[in-house]
Enzyme design. Structure first.
Site, short mmCIF file in Angstrom:
data_model
loop_
_atom_site.label_atom_id
_atom_site.label_comp_id
_atom_site.label_asym_id
_atom_site.label_seq_id
_atom_site.Cartn_x
_atom_site.Cartn_y
_atom_site.Cartn_z
N ASP A 30 -0.01 -7.08 2.92
CA ASP A 30 0.18 -5.87 1.97
C ASP A 30 -0.42 -4.52 3.28
OD1 ASP A 30 0.66 -4.56 -0.98
OD2 ASP A 30 -0.04 -3.13 0.41
N ILE A 31 0.43 -3.44 3.39
CA ILE A 31 0.06 -2.63 4.30
C ILE A 31 -1.31 -1.77 3.72
CG2 ILE A 31 1.40 -0.73 3.32
CD1 ILE A 31 2.49 -0.16 6.42
N ASN A 87 4.42 -6.73 -10.54
CA ASN A 87 4.69 -5.32 -11.33
C ASN A 87 6.07 -5.23 -11.49
OD1 ASN A 87 2.01 -4.83 -11.26
ND2 ASN A 87 2.19 -3.74 -9.29
N VAL A 96 8.22 -0.96 -5.09
CA VAL A 96 9.23 -1.37 -4.12
C VAL A 96 10.25 -2.28 -4.89
CG1 VAL A 96 9.67 -2.59 -2.25
CG2 VAL A 96 7.78 -1.11 -2.37
N HIS A 100 8.64 -9.06 -5.90
CA HIS A 100 7.56 -9.42 -5.03
C HIS A 100 6.25 -9.85 -6.06
CE1 HIS A 100 7.15 -5.12 -5.47
NE2 HIS A 100 5.81 -5.40 -5.41
N HIS A 102 2.13 -10.10 -5.71
CA HIS A 102 0.78 -9.82 -4.92
C HIS A 102 -0.14 -11.05 -5.05
CE1 HIS A 102 1.50 -5.30 -4.81
NE2 HIS A 102 2.21 -5.58 -5.61
P1 5GP Z 1 4.18 -2.65 -6.05
O1 5GP Z 1 3.67 -1.29 -6.71
O2 5GP Z 1 5.87 -2.48 -6.07
O3 5GP Z 1 4.01 -3.72 -6.93
O4 5GP Z 1 3.81 -2.97 -4.63
C1 5GP Z 1 4.47 -2.48 -3.56
C2 5GP Z 1 3.31 -2.96 -2.45
O5 5GP Z 1 4.10 -2.73 -1.12
C3 5GP Z 1 2.14 -1.93 -2.36
O6 5GP Z 1 1.01 -2.53 -2.52
C4 5GP Z 1 2.22 -1.30 -0.97
O7 5GP Z 1 1.12 -1.09 -0.40
C5 5GP Z 1 3.23 -2.34 -0.12
N1 5GP Z 1 4.05 -1.76 0.73
C6 5GP Z 1 4.89 -0.67 0.71
N2 5GP Z 1 5.75 -0.47 2.07
C7 5GP Z 1 5.02 -1.32 2.87
C8 5GP Z 1 5.35 -1.84 4.08
O8 5GP Z 1 6.39 -1.20 4.88
N3 5GP Z 1 4.70 -2.89 4.59
C9 5GP Z 1 4.02 -3.64 4.02
N4 5GP Z 1 3.46 -4.70 4.65
N5 5GP Z 1 3.84 -3.27 2.64
C10 5GP Z 1 4.15 -2.39 1.87
#
Ligand code: 5GP
Ligand code: ZN
Length: 114
Positions: A30-31, A87, A96, A100, A102
């Protein structure tokens, strides 16, 4: 799928730090990590969220869980323990919209919601 950041990562159009890959799933760091280990595990097929899984696609959930255990073992967090989070939807904290999970660990996470 166009304009999906995780599809672009899967297609290597956007760089990421890959920690696991097979023909069905990709896992990358994760970024914005919230713990020493924070990996995202995604199906290589574009599925927007867990509630959009269609009949015949449920196997991705098994693949993701198997990959999570393998990655946790390889990264040395399996024995102490880890958290696997999905999520779903805007109200569930999803930002996103490509399914996915985590994988979070490497710290004492405790009994928190996230
Ligand atoms: P969500 O909030 O949808 O459950 O998690 C999305 C995750 O994607 C977040 O933790 C965010 O930091 C990660 N993320 C968003 N854009 C990127 C990206 O371009 N590269 C990577 N490696 N992670 C990303
Ligand atoms: Zn996608």
């Amino acid at each position: 799928m166009d304009n999906c950041i995780f599809c672009k990562i899967i297609n290597k159009e956007i760089p990421s730090t890959v920690v696991y890959e097979d023909d069905r799933v990709l896992a990358f760091k994760d970024i914005q990590p919230v713990a020493p280990v924070h990996v995202l595990i995604v199906p290589k097929k574009h599925i927007p969220s867990v509630k959009d899984i269609q009949p015949g696609e449920e196997g991705y959930l098994v693949d993701i869980h198997k990959a999570a255990v393998k990655i946790a073992q390889e990264l040395g967090i399996a024995e102490n323990g880890f958290r696997l989070i999905n999520n779903c939807g805007k109200g569930g904290g999803q930002t996103v919209f490509h399914l996915h999970y985590h994988l979070i660990g490497g710290a004492e996470l405790g009994a928190k919601l996230i």
